[in-house]
Structures are given as C-alpha cells and as structure tokens.
Design an enzyme around this catalytic site. Structure first.
Site, PDB file in Angstrom:
ATOM      1  N   ARG A  44     -14.939 -16.999  13.253  1.00 26.46           N
ATOM      2  CA  ARG A  44     -14.636 -17.679  14.519  1.00 26.46           C
ATOM      3  C   ARG A  44     -13.889 -16.765  15.490  1.00 26.46           C
ATOM      4  O   ARG A  44     -14.129 -16.788  16.699  1.00 26.46           O
ATOM      5  CB  ARG A  44     -13.822 -18.952  14.256  1.00 26.46           C
ATOM      6  CG  ARG A  44     -13.691 -19.817  15.489  1.00 26.46           C
ATOM      7  CD  ARG A  44     -13.277 -21.244  15.181  1.00 26.46           C
ATOM      8  NE  ARG A  44     -13.648 -22.102  16.299  1.00 26.46           N
ATOM      9  CZ  ARG A  44     -12.790 -22.783  17.048  1.00 26.46           C
ATOM     10  NH1 ARG A  44     -11.506 -22.723  16.792  1.00 26.46           N
ATOM     11  NH2 ARG A  44     -13.212 -23.505  18.051  1.00 26.46           N
ATOM     12  N   HIS A  48     -15.242 -15.936  19.185  1.00 29.80           N
ATOM     13  CA  HIS A  48     -14.482 -16.255  20.401  1.00 29.80           C
ATOM     14  C   HIS A  48     -14.080 -15.005  21.182  1.00 29.80           C
ATOM     15  O   HIS A  48     -13.881 -15.077  22.400  1.00 29.80           O
ATOM     16  CB  HIS A  48     -13.256 -17.107  20.059  1.00 29.80           C
ATOM     17  CG  HIS A  48     -13.580 -18.555  19.872  1.00 29.80           C
ATOM     18  ND1 HIS A  48     -12.693 -19.565  20.078  1.00 29.80           N
ATOM     19  CD2 HIS A  48     -14.739 -19.154  19.507  1.00 29.80           C
ATOM     20  CE1 HIS A  48     -13.284 -20.733  19.854  1.00 29.80           C
ATOM     21  NE2 HIS A  48     -14.520 -20.503  19.482  1.00 29.80           N
ATOM     22  N   TRP A 187     -18.538 -29.153   7.875  1.00 31.67           N
ATOM     23  CA  TRP A 187     -19.912 -29.558   8.192  1.00 31.67           C
ATOM     24  C   TRP A 187     -20.777 -29.642   6.935  1.00 31.67           C
ATOM     25  O   TRP A 187     -21.801 -30.310   6.932  1.00 31.67           O
ATOM     26  CB  TRP A 187     -20.546 -28.550   9.141  1.00 31.67           C
ATOM     27  CG  TRP A 187     -20.006 -28.536  10.530  1.00 31.67           C
ATOM     28  CD1 TRP A 187     -20.511 -29.240  11.601  1.00 31.67           C
ATOM     29  CD2 TRP A 187     -18.897 -27.783  11.057  1.00 31.67           C
ATOM     30  NE1 TRP A 187     -19.771 -28.964  12.727  1.00 31.67           N
ATOM     31  CE2 TRP A 187     -18.786 -28.078  12.425  1.00 31.67           C
ATOM     32  CE3 TRP A 187     -17.978 -26.881  10.489  1.00 31.67           C
ATOM     33  CZ2 TRP A 187     -17.800 -27.505  13.244  1.00 31.67           C
ATOM     34  CZ3 TRP A 187     -16.995 -26.323  11.303  1.00 31.67           C
ATOM     35  CH2 TRP A 187     -16.905 -26.631  12.659  1.00 31.67           C
TER      36      TRP A 187
HETATM   37 FE1  DDH Z   1     -17.713 -23.298  16.241  1.00 29.31          FE
HETATM   38  N1  DDH Z   1     -16.206 -24.674  16.213  1.00 29.31           N
HETATM   39  N2  DDH Z   1     -18.425 -24.078  17.949  1.00 29.31           N
HETATM   40  N3  DDH Z   1     -19.114 -21.838  16.316  1.00 29.31           N
HETATM   41  N4  DDH Z   1     -16.907 -22.489  14.568  1.00 29.31           N
HETATM   42  C1  DDH Z   1     -15.241 -24.811  15.254  1.00 29.31           C
HETATM   43  C2  DDH Z   1     -15.120 -24.089  14.100  1.00 29.31           C
HETATM   44  C3  DDH Z   1     -15.924 -23.014  13.778  1.00 29.31           C
HETATM   45  C4  DDH Z   1     -17.925 -25.174  18.612  1.00 29.31           C
HETATM   46  C5  DDH Z   1     -16.745 -25.840  18.312  1.00 29.31           C
HETATM   47  C6  DDH Z   1     -15.990 -25.612  17.182  1.00 29.31           C
HETATM   48  C7  DDH Z   1     -20.075 -21.707  17.267  1.00 29.31           C
HETATM   49  C8  DDH Z   1     -20.387 -22.652  18.244  1.00 29.31           C
HETATM   50  C9  DDH Z   1     -19.607 -23.735  18.559  1.00 29.31           C
HETATM   51  C10 DDH Z   1     -17.420 -21.376  13.914  1.00 29.31           C
HETATM   52  C11 DDH Z   1     -18.391 -20.518  14.380  1.00 29.31           C
HETATM   53  C12 DDH Z   1     -19.164 -20.723  15.518  1.00 29.31           C
HETATM   54  C13 DDH Z   1     -14.355 -25.872  15.634  1.00 29.31           C
HETATM   55  C14 DDH Z   1     -13.147 -26.335  14.838  1.00 29.31           C
HETATM   56  C15 DDH Z   1     -14.822 -26.385  16.826  1.00 29.31           C
HETATM   57  C16 DDH Z   1     -14.242 -27.534  17.612  1.00 29.31           C
HETATM   58  C17 DDH Z   1     -11.914 -25.465  15.123  1.00 29.31           C
HETATM   59  C18 DDH Z   1     -10.711 -25.902  14.327  1.00 29.31           C
HETATM   60  O1  DDH Z   1     -10.298 -27.064  14.474  1.00 29.31           O
HETATM   61  O2  DDH Z   1     -10.187 -25.090  13.547  1.00 29.31           O
HETATM   62  C19 DDH Z   1     -18.837 -25.564  19.670  1.00 29.31           C
HETATM   63  C20 DDH Z   1     -18.627 -26.713  20.622  1.00 29.31           C
HETATM   64  C21 DDH Z   1     -19.887 -24.684  19.612  1.00 29.31           C
HETATM   65  C22 DDH Z   1     -21.111 -24.727  20.431  1.00 29.31           C
HETATM   66  O3  DDH Z   1     -21.213 -25.635  21.329  1.00 29.31           O
HETATM   67  C23 DDH Z   1     -22.169 -24.046  20.253  1.00 29.31           C
HETATM   68  C24 DDH Z   1     -20.750 -20.441  17.118  1.00 29.31           C
HETATM   69  C25 DDH Z   1     -21.852 -19.946  18.048  1.00 29.31           C
HETATM   70  C26 DDH Z   1     -20.181 -19.825  16.037  1.00 29.31           C
HETATM   71  C27 DDH Z   1     -20.500 -18.486  15.449  1.00 29.31           C
HETATM   72  O4  DDH Z   1     -19.778 -17.966  14.667  1.00 29.31           O
HETATM   73  C28 DDH Z   1     -21.716 -17.782  15.830  1.00 29.31           C
HETATM   74  C29 DDH Z   1     -16.758 -21.247  12.628  1.00 29.31           C
HETATM   75  C30 DDH Z   1     -17.085 -20.183  11.571  1.00 29.31           C
HETATM   76  C31 DDH Z   1     -15.826 -22.274  12.544  1.00 29.31           C
HETATM   77  C32 DDH Z   1     -14.892 -22.588  11.378  1.00 29.31           C
HETATM   78  C33 DDH Z   1     -13.517 -22.026  11.611  1.00 29.31           C
HETATM   79  C34 DDH Z   1     -12.533 -22.363  10.513  1.00 29.31           C
HETATM   80  O5  DDH Z   1     -11.342 -22.148  10.737  1.00 29.31           O
HETATM   81  O6  DDH Z   1     -12.938 -22.805   9.434  1.00 29.31           O
END
Ligand code: DDH
Length: 286
Positions: A44, A48, A187
């Site tokens: 993540r 970001h 998920w």
């Molecule tokens: Fe995500 N993401 N993401 N995400 N994401 C969250 C957690 C993780 C959105 C929202 C959230 C991508 C796209 C989107 C990962 C990877 C990727 C969380 C929760 C939210 C909210 C955060 C928390 O509470 O800790 C949304 C909206 C989108 C979208 O609209 C497309 C993408 C493109 C990626 C990527 O890596 C390519 C991952 C991994 C996490 C889990 C993090 C954790 O601490 O566990």
C-alpha cells in the site's frame, strides 16, 4: 565522517538484491503484526507513493518519496502508512545509498513476490525530493465512490479500464483498519498471499450492506467476516469493468500476467530513469 558520498558508489543488481533480501528477512521475522505480515501495508505504501501521478502536469508519482513530509503524510488516504515507512527505516540505515523513493518501491516489489505473487521487474532511478514536491490532497481514490470517480482518478494516471481492474486485485492482500480508513476487515480468507480471490469472491459470494456505525461497506452474507468497499463493488456494477472481473476470476495466470505488467507501470509513473537502465527480477527467499 568517512561515509562515501552517494555518487562515489554505483550500486549494481547484487546491491539491490541485498536490500531485497533484508526486507524479505524482516518480513519473515516480524510476523507478529495484523494477519502475520507487514507485506500488505508495504504494498500500500508503494501504491500510494506512485498513485499521486498526474500525466498532464507530470507531477506526483514515486519519484520523490514526498510522503515523508506533511502535508502529504497527513492526507487522509495515507493514514496508517507510517507503520510501513517505519518498518523500512532500519533497512535505509543499513543501506544508506538507496533513496527512500527507490526503497519504498523495492519494498512493494519484495512484498508482492514474497507473498507468492508474480515476478515484478524493477529498475532503480528515483531520487528523493523535498517538501515542495508534495502533491495536493485528493489524488488517491475515495473508497466511498463508484465507477465515474475511479475512471477520473486512474485515467489521470494514464490507465485504462482493464488496468484499473487488474490493479484492484491487490485487495486480495491485507485489510481495512477502523482506526485508519474507518473501514474494517479483510477482502479474502488469505490476506497474506496474492491470488485472484478478490475477483472470485466478488463474483461468487452474495454481498450485503454491513449494519454498523461505520462508513458504508459490504459484508459477505455467508460468513460476515469479509468486506468490500463501495469502490470495489463498482467493478461488478459497471459492465465494462465487470468483463475483466470475470476474466480474472476465471484465470489466475491471466491475472498474474496483467497484474505484474500494470504494477510495473504504476511503480514507474513519472520516474526519469537513466537511459539504458535495465529492469531486474529479484530472487525470492523461497
Ligand atoms: Fe487499496 N485500500 N484501494 N489498493 N489497499 C485499502 C487497503 C489496501 C482503495 C481503498 C483502500 C488499490 C486501490 C484502492 C491495497 C492496495 C491497493 C484500504 C484500507 C482502503 C480504504 C486502509 C486501512 O484502513 O488500513 C480504493 C478506494 C482503491 C481504488 O478505488 C481503486 C490499489 C490499486 C492497490 C495496489 O496495491 C495496486 C492494499 C495492499 C491494502 C491493504 C493494506 C493493509 O494495511 O493491509
């Protein structure tokens, strides 16, 4: 103080592999976190750092590691990512020649590969920039929104519909934390292994609104232990997105191939690589 100037040392593949190995061994060592791994939060962080890119202005992206600084570190979307940055500090201390911006992306690559994902080719070349390169808030997606918002955000980075869906498969990993995003839960049933389960569950399970005081999110009807964000559900609600959701649900090899390609693209947005800098595939610890 006798430390070599960064320019005096030209790191090679082996040097970056050593950084990879250090991150991999820290991942294995520190399994007393979340579902047993810092891997998801490292992915993540890399996403970001990269997903702030704007193709029109060429601003944002992983070159710079500007999330080290407020205001970017304090953007709502980045809540909780200090955990990932802090995890990498001892690695930066051991290998001071690597830039934060190359290190964060290398950590994302390492985490994906160590969590049994596909090979993610990597090349270095990012330099750290100062606070003036911080991007404005609002460049990362809002989980409460649907397909129009997703297209606005990801088209701005230069992605198409197929790539938007492939990227979302990263949500096979990790979980939401109510004290970070407000949302809660994982998920999939295997949040520390990359699979196409995000797509399978999205298509195969029945989903309903979760009854709680938190933000609107879905839960699976059967076990009520899994979650989907409104932005995740938009992928099956949109006809064009859903065609790709079905393909990836049916074919893990296709998902791995497309995920690897699109993650390489994401991680390289806006980076001025040196001409001739080749991509490398790191050996995993397994
Ligand atoms: Fe995500 N993401 N993401 N995400 N994401 C969250 C957690 C993780 C959105 C929202 C959230 C991508 C796209 C989107 C990962 C990877 C990727 C969380 C929760 C939210 C909210 C955060 C928390 O509470 O800790 C949304 C909206 C989108 C979208 O609209 C497309 C993408 C493109 C990626 C990527 O890596 C390519 C991952 C991994 C996490 C889990 C993090 C954790 O601490 O566990």
């Amino acid at each position: 103080n006798g430390a070599a100037a960064p320019s005096a040392f030209a790191p090679k593949f082996e040097d970056y592999q050593a950084v990879y190995n250090e991150i991999a061994s820290r991942l294995e060592e520190k399994e007393d976190y979340d579902d047993g791994s810092y891997g998801p939060v490292l992915v993540r962080l890399a996403w970001h750092a990269s997903g702030t890119y704007d193709k029109e202005t060429g601003t944002g992206g992983s070159n710079g590691a500007t999330m080290r600084f407020a205001p970017e570190s304090e953007h709502g979307a980045n809540a909780g990512l200090k955990v990932a940055r802090d995890f990498l500090e001892p690695v930066k201390a051991k290998f001071p020649w690597i830039t934060y911006s190359d290190l964060w992306i290398l950590a994302g690559v390492c985490a994906i590969q160590e969590m049994l994902g596909p090979a993610i080719p990597y090349r270095p070349g990012r330099s750290d920039r100062d606070v003036s390169a911080c991007t404005p808030d609002g460049r990362l997606p809002d989980a409460a929104q649907a397909q129009d918002h997703l297209r606005n955000i990801f088209y701005r980075m230069g992605f198409n519909d197929q790539e938007i869906v492939a990227l979302a498969g990263a949500h096979a990993l990790g979980r939401c934390h109510s004290n970070r995003s407000g949302y809660e839960g994982p998920w999939t049933f295997s949040p520390t292994v990359l699979t196409n389960d995000f797509f399978k569950l999205l298509t195969e399970e029945k989903w309903q609104w979760k009854k709680w005081n938190g933000p609107k999110q879905y839960e699976d009807k059967k076990t009520k232990t899994l979650m989907m964000l409104p932005a995740d559900m938009a992928l099956v609600q949109d006809k064009k997105f859903n065609e790709w959701v079905k393909k990836y649900a049916a074919d893990n090899d296709l998902f791995f191939k497309d995920f690897s390609a699109v993650i390489v693209k994401l991680f390289e947005l806006g980076v001025p690589f040196k001409e001739g800098q080749e991509r490398w595939v790191f050996k995993t610890s397994a």
